[in-house]
Design a protein around this motif. Structure first.
Motif, mmCIF file in Angstrom:
data_model
loop_
_atom_site.group_PDB
_atom_site.id
_atom_site.type_symbol
_atom_site.label_atom_id
_atom_site.label_comp_id
_atom_site.label_asym_id
_atom_site.label_seq_id
_atom_site.Cartn_x
_atom_site.Cartn_y
_atom_site.Cartn_z
ATOM 1 N N ALA A 38 7.974 79.250 59.299
ATOM 2 C CA ALA A 38 8.983 79.508 58.275
ATOM 3 C C ALA A 38 10.299 79.950 58.900
ATOM 4 N N ILE A 39 10.218 80.842 59.878
ATOM 5 C CA ILE A 39 11.433 81.326 60.552
ATOM 6 C C ILE A 39 12.141 80.170 61.258
ATOM 7 N N SER A 40 11.368 79.360 61.963
ATOM 8 C CA SER A 40 11.923 78.213 62.682
ATOM 9 C C SER A 40 12.577 77.222 61.707
ATOM 10 N N PHE A 41 11.867 76.922 60.626
ATOM 11 C CA PHE A 41 12.374 75.957 59.648
ATOM 12 C C PHE A 41 13.655 76.472 58.993
ATOM 13 N N VAL A 42 13.628 77.707 58.523
ATOM 14 C CA VAL A 42 14.765 78.272 57.792
ATOM 15 C C VAL A 42 16.007 78.338 58.671
ATOM 16 N N LEU A 43 15.864 78.823 59.900
ATOM 17 C CA LEU A 43 17.015 78.932 60.801
ATOM 18 C C LEU A 43 17.606 77.556 61.117
ATOM 19 N N PHE A 44 16.736 76.625 61.488
ATOM 20 C CA PHE A 44 17.208 75.294 61.881
ATOM 21 C C PHE A 44 17.901 74.591 60.720
ATOM 22 N N HIS A 45 17.270 74.610 59.549
ATOM 23 C CA HIS A 45 17.807 73.843 58.431
ATOM 24 C C HIS A 45 18.965 74.541 57.725
ATOM 25 N N SER A 46 19.054 75.841 57.841
ATOM 26 C CA SER A 46 20.228 76.548 57.306
ATOM 27 C C SER A 46 21.465 76.165 58.099
ATOM 28 N N ILE A 47 21.299 76.155 59.433
ATOM 29 C CA ILE A 47 22.423 75.764 60.297
ATOM 30 C C ILE A 47 22.769 74.291 60.072
ATOM 31 N N ALA A 48 21.733 73.450 59.963
ATOM 32 C CA ALA A 48 21.965 72.020 59.728
ATOM 33 C C ALA A 48 22.694 71.797 58.410
ATOM 34 N N TRP A 49 22.298 72.535 57.374
ATOM 35 C CA TRP A 49 22.940 72.402 56.054
ATOM 36 C C TRP A 49 24.423 72.760 56.132
ATOM 37 N N LEU A 50 24.725 73.853 56.831
ATOM 38 C CA LEU A 50 26.114 74.296 56.951
ATOM 39 C C LEU A 50 26.954 73.286 57.735
ATOM 40 N N ILE A 51 26.400 72.778 58.834
ATOM 41 C CA ILE A 51 27.127 71.799 59.646
ATOM 42 C C ILE A 51 27.371 70.521 58.848
ATOM 43 N N LEU A 52 26.353 70.067 58.130
ATOM 44 C CA LEU A 52 26.506 68.872 57.295
ATOM 45 C C LEU A 52 27.570 69.079 56.233
ATOM 46 N N SER A 53 27.570 70.246 55.611
ATOM 47 C CA SER A 53 28.527 70.515 54.538
ATOM 48 C C SER A 53 29.962 70.481 55.046
ATOM 49 N N LEU A 54 30.159 70.892 56.297
ATOM 50 C CA LEU A 54 31.500 70.826 56.883
ATOM 51 C C LEU A 54 31.913 69.385 57.131
ATOM 52 N N LYS A 55 30.951 68.556 57.510
ATOM 53 C CA LYS A 55 31.247 67.153 57.788
ATOM 54 C C LYS A 55 31.457 66.363 56.504
ATOM 55 N N THR A 56 30.630 66.611 55.500
ATOM 56 C CA THR A 56 30.720 65.841 54.252
ATOM 57 C C THR A 56 31.716 66.442 53.262
ATOM 58 N N ASN A 57 32.247 67.637 53.587
ATOM 59 C CA ASN A 57 33.140 68.352 52.656
ATOM 60 C C ASN A 57 32.427 68.664 51.335
ATOM 61 N N TYR A 58 31.144 68.970 51.437
ATOM 62 C CA TYR A 58 30.321 69.189 50.246
ATOM 63 C C TYR A 58 30.859 70.311 49.368
ATOM 64 N N TYR A 59 31.425 71.343 49.978
ATOM 65 C CA TYR A 59 31.931 72.476 49.201
ATOM 66 C C TYR A 59 33.434 72.390 48.933
ATOM 67 N N GLU A 60 34.048 71.282 49.363
ATOM 68 C CA GLU A 60 35.488 71.099 49.102
ATOM 69 C C GLU A 60 35.678 70.527 47.701
ATOM 70 N N VAL A 61 35.340 71.327 46.700
ATOM 71 C CA VAL A 61 35.476 70.936 45.298
ATOM 72 C C VAL A 61 36.549 71.810 44.658
ATOM 73 N N TYR A 62 37.517 71.171 44.041
ATOM 74 C CA TYR A 62 38.640 71.885 43.462
ATOM 75 C C TYR A 62 38.674 71.668 41.947
ATOM 76 N N ARG A 63 39.581 72.354 41.290
ATOM 77 C CA ARG A 63 39.639 72.272 39.833
ATOM 78 C C ARG A 63 39.966 70.871 39.337
ATOM 79 N N PHE A 64 40.631 70.064 40.147
ATOM 80 C CA PHE A 64 40.985 68.703 39.742
ATOM 81 C C PHE A 64 39.952 67.665 40.218
ATOM 82 N N THR A 65 38.888 68.110 40.896
ATOM 83 C CA THR A 65 37.880 67.182 41.405
ATOM 84 C C THR A 65 37.053 66.606 40.264
ATOM 85 N N LYS A 66 36.893 65.287 40.250
ATOM 86 C CA LYS A 66 36.146 64.624 39.196
ATOM 87 C C LYS A 66 34.641 64.785 39.415
#
Length: 450
Positions: A38-66
Protein backbone atom coordinates in the motif's frame (compact mmCIF):
# COMPACT_ATOMS: atom_id res chain seq x y z
CA UNK A 1 -3.44 48.99 -5.82
CA UNK A 2 -3.54 45.80 -3.80
CA UNK A 3 -4.97 42.69 -5.41
CA UNK A 4 -8.07 41.54 -3.55
CA UNK A 5 -7.49 38.24 -1.75
CA UNK A 6 -9.80 35.43 -2.75
CA UNK A 7 -10.32 32.33 -0.63
CA UNK A 8 -11.04 30.55 -3.90
CA UNK A 9 -7.26 30.34 -4.24
CA UNK A 10 -7.32 27.53 -1.68
CA UNK A 11 -9.64 25.44 -3.85
CA UNK A 12 -7.09 23.96 -6.25
CA UNK A 13 -4.73 22.61 -3.54
CA UNK A 14 -7.77 21.13 -1.76
CA UNK A 15 -8.86 19.39 -4.97
CA UNK A 16 -5.31 18.03 -5.39
CA UNK A 17 -5.49 16.49 -1.92
CA UNK A 18 -8.99 15.08 -2.42
CA UNK A 19 -8.13 13.47 -5.79
CA UNK A 20 -4.96 11.85 -4.47
CA UNK A 21 -6.87 10.68 -1.38
CA UNK A 22 -9.48 9.03 -3.61
CA UNK A 23 -6.97 7.06 -5.69
CA UNK A 24 -5.07 6.07 -2.52
CA UNK A 25 -8.03 5.07 -0.32
CA UNK A 26 -9.75 3.13 -3.11
CA UNK A 27 -6.51 1.27 -3.87
CA UNK A 28 -6.13 0.18 -0.24
CA UNK A 29 -9.83 -0.73 0.04
CA UNK A 30 -10.44 -2.48 -3.30
CA UNK A 31 -7.06 -4.04 -4.02
CA UNK A 32 -6.51 -5.51 -0.54
CA UNK A 33 -2.86 -4.47 -0.41
CA UNK A 34 -0.52 -5.27 2.44
CA UNK A 35 1.03 -2.40 4.39
CA UNK A 36 4.28 -2.37 2.36
CA UNK A 37 2.42 -2.79 -0.93
CA UNK A 38 0.00 0.00 0.00
CA UNK A 39 2.80 2.42 0.89
CA UNK A 40 4.65 1.63 -2.33
CA UNK A 41 1.51 1.95 -4.46
CA UNK A 42 0.29 5.19 -2.86
CA UNK A 43 3.65 6.97 -3.05
CA UNK A 44 4.38 5.93 -6.64
CA UNK A 45 0.93 6.69 -8.02
CA UNK A 46 0.47 9.94 -6.10
CA UNK A 47 3.67 11.26 -7.65
CA UNK A 48 2.66 9.87 -11.06
CA UNK A 49 -0.76 11.54 -10.79
CA UNK A 50 0.80 14.91 -9.97
CA UNK A 51 3.35 14.69 -12.79
CA UNK A 52 0.65 13.69 -15.28
CA UNK A 53 -1.59 16.54 -14.17
CA UNK A 54 1.21 19.02 -14.87
CA UNK A 55 1.69 17.58 -18.34
CA UNK A 56 -2.00 17.34 -19.26
CA UNK A 57 -2.95 20.61 -17.50
CA UNK A 58 -5.66 18.61 -15.74
CA UNK A 59 -6.11 21.24 -13.03
CA UNK A 60 -5.81 24.23 -15.39
CA UNK A 61 -9.56 24.84 -15.34
CA UNK A 62 -10.79 28.41 -15.28
CA UNK A 63 -14.16 30.10 -15.02
CA UNK A 64 -14.41 30.38 -18.82
CA UNK A 65 -13.40 26.73 -19.43
CA UNK A 66 -16.09 24.76 -21.25
CA UNK A 67 -17.45 21.44 -19.95
CA UNK A 68 -16.20 19.73 -23.12
CA UNK A 69 -12.68 20.90 -22.30
CA UNK A 70 -12.98 19.63 -18.72
CA UNK A 71 -14.09 16.21 -19.97
CA UNK A 72 -11.27 16.18 -22.51
CA UNK A 73 -8.68 16.89 -19.80
CA UNK A 74 -10.22 14.23 -17.55
CA UNK A 75 -10.20 11.50 -20.19
CA UNK A 76 -6.62 12.32 -21.17
CA UNK A 77 -5.50 12.24 -17.53
CA UNK A 78 -7.19 8.92 -16.81
CA UNK A 79 -6.10 7.30 -20.05
CA UNK A 80 -2.47 7.95 -19.17
CA UNK A 81 -3.00 7.08 -15.50
CA UNK A 82 -4.53 3.75 -16.57
CA UNK A 83 -1.44 2.96 -18.64
CA UNK A 84 0.79 3.70 -15.65
CA UNK A 85 -1.30 1.59 -13.24
CA UNK A 86 -1.44 -1.36 -15.66
CA UNK A 87 2.31 -1.11 -16.32
CA UNK A 88 2.97 -0.99 -12.58
CA UNK A 89 1.09 -4.23 -11.90
CA UNK A 90 2.59 -5.90 -14.97
CA UNK A 91 6.17 -5.13 -13.87
CA UNK A 92 5.74 -5.41 -10.10
CA UNK A 93 5.76 -9.16 -9.37
CA UNK A 94 5.47 -8.96 -5.61
CA UNK A 95 1.70 -9.64 -5.75
CA UNK A 96 -0.86 -10.71 -8.27
CA UNK A 97 -4.27 -9.15 -8.89
CA UNK A 98 -7.14 -9.93 -11.17
CA UNK A 99 -7.32 -7.64 -14.19
CA UNK A 100 -11.04 -7.08 -13.59
CA UNK A 101 -10.29 -5.87 -10.05
CA UNK A 102 -7.72 -3.36 -11.30
CA UNK A 103 -10.14 -1.96 -13.88
CA UNK A 104 -12.90 -1.82 -11.26
CA UNK A 105 -10.55 0.32 -9.17
CA UNK A 106 -9.71 2.57 -12.13
CA UNK A 107 -13.33 3.03 -13.24
CA UNK A 108 -14.52 3.81 -9.71
CA UNK A 109 -11.65 6.27 -9.17
CA UNK A 110 -12.40 7.95 -12.50
CA UNK A 111 -16.13 8.20 -11.74
CA UNK A 112 -15.66 9.72 -8.28
CA UNK A 113 -12.94 12.20 -9.26
CA UNK A 114 -14.71 13.35 -12.44
CA UNK A 115 -18.06 13.65 -10.64
CA UNK A 116 -16.42 15.75 -7.92
CA UNK A 117 -14.73 17.95 -10.51
CA UNK A 118 -18.00 18.56 -12.36
CA UNK A 119 -19.82 19.18 -9.06
CA UNK A 120 -17.27 21.82 -8.03
CA UNK A 121 -17.61 23.46 -11.44
CA UNK A 122 -21.40 23.50 -11.13
CA UNK A 123 -21.39 24.84 -7.56
CA UNK A 124 -18.96 27.63 -8.46
CA UNK A 125 -21.13 28.72 -11.39
CA UNK A 126 -24.23 28.59 -9.18
CA UNK A 127 -22.40 30.61 -6.51
CA UNK A 128 -21.39 33.29 -8.99
CA UNK A 129 -24.76 33.50 -10.71
CA UNK A 130 -27.11 33.50 -7.73
CA UNK A 131 -24.99 34.64 -4.80
CA UNK A 132 -22.75 37.09 -6.69
CA UNK A 133 -19.62 35.63 -5.15
CA UNK A 134 -16.16 35.10 -6.64
CA UNK A 135 -16.78 37.95 -9.12
CA UNK A 136 -14.16 39.69 -11.22
CA UNK A 137 -14.81 43.31 -12.10
CA UNK A 138 -14.02 44.08 -15.73
CA UNK A 139 -13.83 47.08 -18.02
CA UNK A 140 -13.40 47.20 -21.79
CA UNK A 141 -11.29 49.71 -23.71
CA UNK A 142 -12.55 50.14 -27.27
CA UNK A 143 -15.89 50.53 -29.02
CA UNK A 144 -16.44 48.16 -31.95
CA UNK A 145 -18.17 44.93 -32.92
CA UNK A 146 -15.77 42.68 -30.98
CA UNK A 147 -15.94 44.72 -27.77
CA UNK A 148 -19.74 44.80 -27.89
CA UNK A 149 -19.77 41.02 -28.39
CA UNK A 150 -17.56 40.67 -25.31
CA UNK A 151 -19.84 43.01 -23.32
CA UNK A 152 -22.83 40.86 -24.32
CA UNK A 153 -20.96 37.72 -23.25
CA UNK A 154 -20.25 39.19 -19.81
CA UNK A 155 -23.84 40.34 -19.30
CA UNK A 156 -25.54 37.18 -20.59
CA UNK A 157 -23.31 34.65 -18.79
CA UNK A 158 -23.33 35.58 -15.09
CA UNK A 159 -22.27 32.03 -14.15
CA UNK A 160 -18.74 32.83 -15.34
CA UNK A 161 -18.48 35.54 -12.68
CA UNK A 162 -17.46 38.56 -14.78
CA UNK A 163 -19.02 41.79 -13.51
CA UNK A 164 -18.89 44.22 -16.41
CA UNK A 165 -18.61 47.83 -15.23
CA UNK A 166 -17.91 50.15 -18.15
CA UNK A 167 -16.76 50.47 -21.75
CA UNK A 168 -14.29 53.25 -22.62
CA UNK A 169 -14.20 54.74 -26.12
CA UNK A 170 -10.74 55.51 -27.42
CA UNK A 171 -9.71 58.92 -28.76
CA UNK A 172 -6.82 60.30 -30.79
CA UNK A 173 -5.07 61.67 -27.69
CA UNK A 174 -3.99 59.84 -24.57
CA UNK A 175 -6.07 61.85 -22.05
CA UNK A 176 -8.89 59.30 -22.05
CA UNK A 177 -6.45 56.84 -20.47
CA UNK A 178 -6.06 59.05 -17.39
CA UNK A 179 -9.82 58.96 -16.82
CA UNK A 180 -9.80 55.22 -17.47
CA UNK A 181 -6.98 54.55 -14.98
CA UNK A 182 -8.68 56.68 -12.31
CA UNK A 183 -11.91 54.72 -12.75
CA UNK A 184 -10.06 51.40 -12.53
CA UNK A 185 -8.41 52.31 -9.22
CA UNK A 186 -11.58 53.81 -7.72
CA UNK A 187 -13.64 50.72 -8.55
CA UNK A 188 -11.06 48.01 -7.80
CA UNK A 189 -11.22 46.62 -11.33
CA UNK A 190 -9.70 43.13 -11.67
CA UNK A 191 -9.34 42.71 -15.43
CA UNK A 192 -8.89 45.06 -18.38
CA UNK A 193 -9.88 44.01 -21.91
CA UNK A 194 -8.42 46.10 -24.72
CA UNK A 195 -9.24 46.19 -28.43
CA UNK A 196 -5.95 46.14 -30.33
CA UNK A 197 -7.69 47.66 -33.36
CA UNK A 198 -8.27 51.00 -31.58
CA UNK A 199 -5.00 51.49 -29.71
CA UNK A 200 -1.65 52.84 -30.82
CA UNK A 201 1.54 51.10 -29.76
CA UNK A 202 2.24 53.95 -27.32
CA UNK A 203 -1.20 53.56 -25.72
CA UNK A 204 -0.75 49.79 -25.44
CA UNK A 205 2.60 50.29 -23.70
CA UNK A 206 1.01 52.76 -21.27
CA UNK A 207 -1.81 50.36 -20.41
CA UNK A 208 0.63 47.44 -19.96
CA UNK A 209 2.78 49.57 -17.62
CA UNK A 210 -0.28 50.60 -15.57
CA UNK A 211 -1.63 47.04 -15.31
CA UNK A 212 1.74 45.61 -14.26
CA UNK A 213 2.23 48.22 -11.54
CA UNK A 214 -1.28 47.77 -10.15
CA UNK A 215 -1.55 43.96 -10.25
CA UNK A 216 -4.38 43.97 -12.77
CA UNK A 217 -4.95 41.23 -15.34
CA UNK A 218 -4.67 42.63 -18.86
CA UNK A 219 -6.11 40.89 -21.93
CA UNK A 220 -6.36 41.91 -25.57
CA UNK A 221 -9.03 41.38 -28.19
CA UNK A 222 -7.54 40.70 -31.63
CA UNK A 223 -8.05 43.36 -34.28
CA UNK A 224 -10.00 42.94 -37.51
CA UNK A 225 -7.08 41.26 -39.29
CA UNK A 226 -7.87 37.57 -39.72
CA UNK A 227 -4.35 36.56 -38.74
CA UNK A 228 -4.92 37.65 -35.13
CA UNK A 229 -8.11 35.59 -34.89
CA UNK A 230 -6.18 32.37 -35.43
CA UNK A 231 -4.69 30.15 -32.74
CA UNK A 232 -1.21 31.60 -32.81
CA UNK A 233 1.58 29.84 -30.95
CA UNK A 234 4.27 31.90 -29.25
CA UNK A 235 7.88 30.67 -29.21
CA UNK A 236 10.97 32.52 -28.03
CA UNK A 237 14.21 32.72 -30.00
CA UNK A 238 16.34 33.95 -27.13
CA UNK A 239 14.23 36.85 -25.83
CA UNK A 240 12.54 37.49 -29.17
CA UNK A 241 8.88 36.34 -29.33
CA UNK A 242 7.97 34.57 -32.57
CA UNK A 243 4.36 33.84 -33.59
CA UNK A 244 3.61 30.58 -35.40
CA UNK A 245 0.53 30.59 -37.61
CA UNK A 246 -0.82 27.26 -36.40
CA UNK A 247 -0.40 25.13 -33.29
CA UNK A 248 -0.73 21.37 -33.88
CA UNK A 249 -1.07 19.53 -30.54
CA UNK A 250 -0.33 16.10 -32.05
CA UNK A 251 3.17 17.26 -33.04
CA UNK A 252 4.28 17.40 -29.41
CA UNK A 253 6.29 14.24 -28.54
CA UNK A 254 4.16 13.38 -25.51
CA UNK A 255 0.93 13.77 -27.50
CA UNK A 256 2.39 11.67 -30.31
CA UNK A 257 2.97 8.89 -27.80
CA UNK A 258 -0.59 9.18 -26.47
CA UNK A 259 -2.10 9.25 -29.97
CA UNK A 260 -0.03 6.30 -31.17
CA UNK A 261 -0.81 4.31 -28.00
CA UNK A 262 -4.52 4.89 -28.50
CA UNK A 263 -4.26 3.95 -32.19
CA UNK A 264 -2.27 0.78 -31.54
CA UNK A 265 -4.43 -0.53 -28.66
CA UNK A 266 -7.72 0.29 -30.39
CA UNK A 267 -6.75 -1.11 -33.79
CA UNK A 268 -5.18 -4.25 -32.28
CA UNK A 269 -8.43 -4.91 -30.40
CA UNK A 270 -10.44 -4.51 -33.62
CA UNK A 271 -8.12 -6.85 -35.55
CA UNK A 272 -8.18 -9.55 -32.84
CA UNK A 273 -11.80 -9.41 -31.74
CA UNK A 274 -13.60 -8.40 -34.96
CA UNK A 275 -11.54 -8.83 -38.12
CA UNK A 276 -10.24 -12.26 -37.08
CA UNK A 277 -13.69 -13.83 -37.61
CA UNK A 278 -15.40 -11.21 -39.81
CA UNK A 279 -12.80 -11.24 -42.61
CA UNK A 280 -13.38 -14.90 -43.65
CA UNK A 281 -17.15 -14.34 -43.60
CA UNK A 282 -17.06 -11.13 -45.69
CA UNK A 283 -14.48 -12.70 -48.02
CA UNK A 284 -16.77 -15.65 -48.69
CA UNK A 285 -19.75 -13.41 -49.46
CA UNK A 286 -17.69 -11.16 -51.76
CA UNK A 287 -16.29 -14.11 -53.74
CA UNK A 288 -19.70 -15.79 -54.07
CA UNK A 289 -21.24 -12.69 -55.68
CA UNK A 290 -18.42 -11.58 -57.98
CA UNK A 291 -14.97 -12.60 -59.12
CA UNK A 292 -12.00 -10.58 -58.02
CA UNK A 293 -9.88 -9.89 -54.94
CA UNK A 294 -11.40 -9.70 -51.45
CA UNK A 295 -9.49 -6.54 -50.60
CA UNK A 296 -9.54 -3.33 -52.58
CA UNK A 297 -6.16 -1.57 -52.54
CA UNK A 298 -5.84 2.07 -53.51
CA UNK A 299 -3.05 4.64 -53.28
CA UNK A 300 -3.90 7.60 -51.09
CA UNK A 301 -2.04 10.59 -49.68
CA UNK A 302 -1.15 10.58 -46.01
CA UNK A 303 1.14 12.40 -43.60
CA UNK A 304 3.28 15.02 -45.36
CA UNK A 305 1.54 14.12 -48.64
CA UNK A 306 3.30 10.74 -48.71
CA UNK A 307 1.50 8.03 -50.70
CA UNK A 308 0.48 4.75 -49.05
CA UNK A 309 -1.70 1.76 -49.97
CA UNK A 310 -5.11 1.93 -48.29
CA UNK A 311 -7.03 -1.32 -47.65
CA UNK A 312 -10.80 -1.83 -47.91
CA UNK A 313 -13.14 -4.75 -48.43
CA UNK A 314 -14.04 -4.75 -52.14
CA UNK A 315 -17.61 -3.48 -52.52
CA UNK A 316 -17.75 -3.02 -56.33
CA UNK A 317 -17.27 -5.14 -59.38
CA UNK A 318 -13.86 -4.57 -60.98
CA UNK A 319 -14.11 -1.50 -63.26
CA UNK A 320 -11.90 1.12 -64.91
CA UNK A 321 -13.68 4.20 -63.46
CA UNK A 322 -12.95 3.49 -59.82
CA UNK A 323 -10.00 5.92 -59.57
CA UNK A 324 -11.78 8.89 -61.11
CA UNK A 325 -15.50 8.56 -60.45
CA UNK A 326 -17.28 8.94 -57.09
CA UNK A 327 -19.80 6.28 -56.10
CA UNK A 328 -23.34 7.58 -56.59
CA UNK A 329 -26.73 6.44 -55.24
CA UNK A 330 -27.87 3.19 -56.87
CA UNK A 331 -24.51 2.85 -58.62
CA UNK A 332 -24.64 -0.36 -60.68
CA UNK A 333 -20.94 -1.01 -59.97
CA UNK A 334 -21.74 -1.73 -56.31
CA UNK A 335 -22.57 -5.36 -55.50
CA UNK A 336 -25.37 -6.48 -53.17
CA UNK A 337 -22.98 -7.34 -50.36
CA UNK A 338 -21.14 -4.14 -51.28
CA UNK A 339 -24.23 -2.04 -50.57
CA UNK A 340 -24.52 -3.58 -47.13
CA UNK A 341 -20.89 -3.19 -46.10
CA UNK A 342 -20.77 0.38 -47.44
CA UNK A 343 -24.00 1.29 -45.61
CA UNK A 344 -22.62 -0.07 -42.33
CA UNK A 345 -19.02 1.12 -43.01
CA UNK A 346 -17.79 -2.47 -42.64
CA UNK A 347 -15.83 -1.98 -45.88
CA UNK A 348 -13.53 0.43 -44.00
CA UNK A 349 -12.52 -2.06 -41.28
CA UNK A 350 -9.38 -3.40 -43.07
CA UNK A 351 -7.90 0.08 -42.65
CA UNK A 352 -7.15 -0.90 -39.05
CA UNK A 353 -4.26 -2.83 -40.62
CA UNK A 354 -3.10 0.54 -42.00
CA UNK A 355 -3.26 1.90 -38.46
CA UNK A 356 -1.10 -0.93 -37.12
CA UNK A 357 1.38 -0.29 -39.95
CA UNK A 358 1.54 3.38 -38.94
CA UNK A 359 0.17 4.85 -42.18
CA UNK A 360 -3.11 5.95 -40.61
CA UNK A 361 -4.73 6.81 -37.27
CA UNK A 362 -8.05 5.64 -35.92
CA UNK A 363 -9.26 9.26 -36.07
CA UNK A 364 -8.05 11.95 -38.46
CA UNK A 365 -8.81 13.60 -41.81
CA UNK A 366 -10.14 11.00 -44.26
CA UNK A 367 -7.55 10.30 -47.00
CA UNK A 368 -8.56 10.83 -50.62
CA UNK A 369 -7.43 8.82 -53.64
CA UNK A 370 -4.35 10.36 -55.26
CA UNK A 371 -6.32 11.41 -58.35
CA UNK A 372 -8.89 13.27 -56.25
CA UNK A 373 -6.21 14.89 -54.11
CA UNK A 374 -4.44 16.25 -57.19
CA UNK A 375 -7.77 17.67 -58.37
CA UNK A 376 -8.43 19.52 -55.09
CA UNK A 377 -4.92 20.81 -54.32
CA UNK A 378 -5.00 23.77 -56.69
CA UNK A 379 -8.73 24.33 -56.37
CA UNK A 380 -9.55 24.28 -52.64
CA UNK A 381 -7.90 26.75 -50.28
CA UNK A 382 -5.94 25.19 -47.38
CA UNK A 383 -6.60 21.66 -48.67
CA UNK A 384 -2.96 20.69 -48.07
CA UNK A 385 -3.18 21.58 -44.35
CA UNK A 386 -4.95 18.22 -43.83
CA UNK A 387 -1.65 16.46 -44.53
CA UNK A 388 0.12 17.89 -41.48
CA UNK A 389 -1.15 14.85 -39.55
CA UNK A 390 -1.90 11.20 -40.32
CA UNK A 391 -5.20 10.49 -42.07
CA UNK A 392 -7.86 8.57 -40.16
CA UNK A 393 -10.44 5.85 -40.59
CA UNK A 394 -12.94 8.05 -38.75
CA UNK A 395 -13.12 11.81 -39.12
CA UNK A 396 -14.79 14.85 -37.57
CA UNK A 397 -15.98 15.98 -41.01
CA UNK A 398 -17.61 12.61 -41.66
CA UNK A 399 -19.60 12.52 -38.40
CA UNK A 400 -20.60 16.14 -39.05
CA UNK A 401 -22.37 15.29 -42.31
CA UNK A 402 -19.58 15.52 -44.89
CA UNK A 403 -18.79 11.93 -45.80
CA UNK A 404 -18.94 10.15 -49.14
CA UNK A 405 -19.44 11.79 -52.51
CA UNK A 406 -18.28 15.37 -53.11
CA UNK A 407 -21.27 16.82 -54.95
CA UNK A 408 -20.33 20.51 -54.81
CA UNK A 409 -17.32 22.62 -53.81
CA UNK A 410 -19.18 23.42 -50.59
CA UNK A 411 -18.84 19.77 -49.51
CA UNK A 412 -15.07 19.67 -49.82
CA UNK A 413 -14.63 23.20 -48.40
CA UNK A 414 -16.58 22.28 -45.26
CA UNK A 415 -14.75 18.97 -45.00
CA UNK A 416 -11.43 20.84 -45.02
CA UNK A 417 -12.71 23.27 -42.36
CA UNK A 418 -13.65 20.41 -40.02
CA UNK A 419 -10.33 18.66 -40.68
CA UNK A 420 -8.36 21.80 -39.81
CA UNK A 421 -10.44 22.31 -36.66
CA UNK A 422 -9.62 18.73 -35.62
CA UNK A 423 -5.93 19.26 -36.39
CA UNK A 424 -5.77 22.41 -34.24
CA UNK A 425 -7.96 21.17 -31.38
CA UNK A 426 -7.02 17.49 -31.05
CA UNK A 427 -7.47 15.74 -27.72
CA UNK A 428 -8.00 12.15 -26.59
CA UNK A 429 -11.56 13.06 -25.62
CA UNK A 430 -12.26 14.42 -29.11
CA UNK A 431 -11.03 11.12 -30.60
CA UNK A 432 -13.28 9.13 -28.26
CA UNK A 433 -16.23 11.41 -29.04
CA UNK A 434 -15.76 10.88 -32.80
CA UNK A 435 -15.56 7.09 -32.30
CA UNK A 436 -18.90 7.04 -30.46
CA UNK A 437 -20.52 9.44 -32.95
CA UNK A 438 -19.42 7.14 -35.79
CA UNK A 439 -20.90 4.08 -34.07
CA UNK A 440 -24.14 5.99 -33.44
CA UNK A 441 -24.35 7.13 -37.07
CA UNK A 442 -23.72 3.57 -38.27
CA UNK A 443 -26.76 2.31 -36.36
CA UNK A 444 -28.87 5.34 -37.21
CA UNK A 445 -27.93 5.23 -40.88
CA UNK A 446 -26.29 7.95 -42.96
CA UNK A 447 -28.00 9.18 -46.13
CA UNK A 448 -24.58 9.58 -47.79
CA UNK A 449 -23.48 6.02 -46.94
CA UNK A 450 -23.82 4.46 -50.39
Amino acid sequence: MRKRWRYIGYLRPIIYVIDISVISILAIWLLSLSLNEAISFVLFHSIAWLILSLKTNYYEVYRFTKIVKILSLAFEQFFLFTLIVCSYFAIYKGFELEVALVFQYLILSFSIILSFKLLVNYLLKHYRKFYKGNLRKTIIIGDNLRTHQLKTFFNENPEFGYQFLKMFCTKKNDKFLDHCFHYIIENNVDEIYCSMAELTQKQINTIVHFADNNLIVLKFLPDTKDIYAKQLKVDYYGFLPILSLRSIPIEEPFNKFVKRSFDFIFSLAVVIFILSWLTPLIALLIRIESKGPVFFKQKRNGLNYKEFVCFKFRSMRPNTEIETSWVKPNDNRVTKIGKFIRKTSIDELPQFYNVLLGDMSVVGPRPHPVSHTEMFVGKIDKFMVRHFIKPGILGLAQVSGYRGEIETDKDIINRVKYDIFYLENWSVFLDIKIVFMTIFNAFKGDKKAY
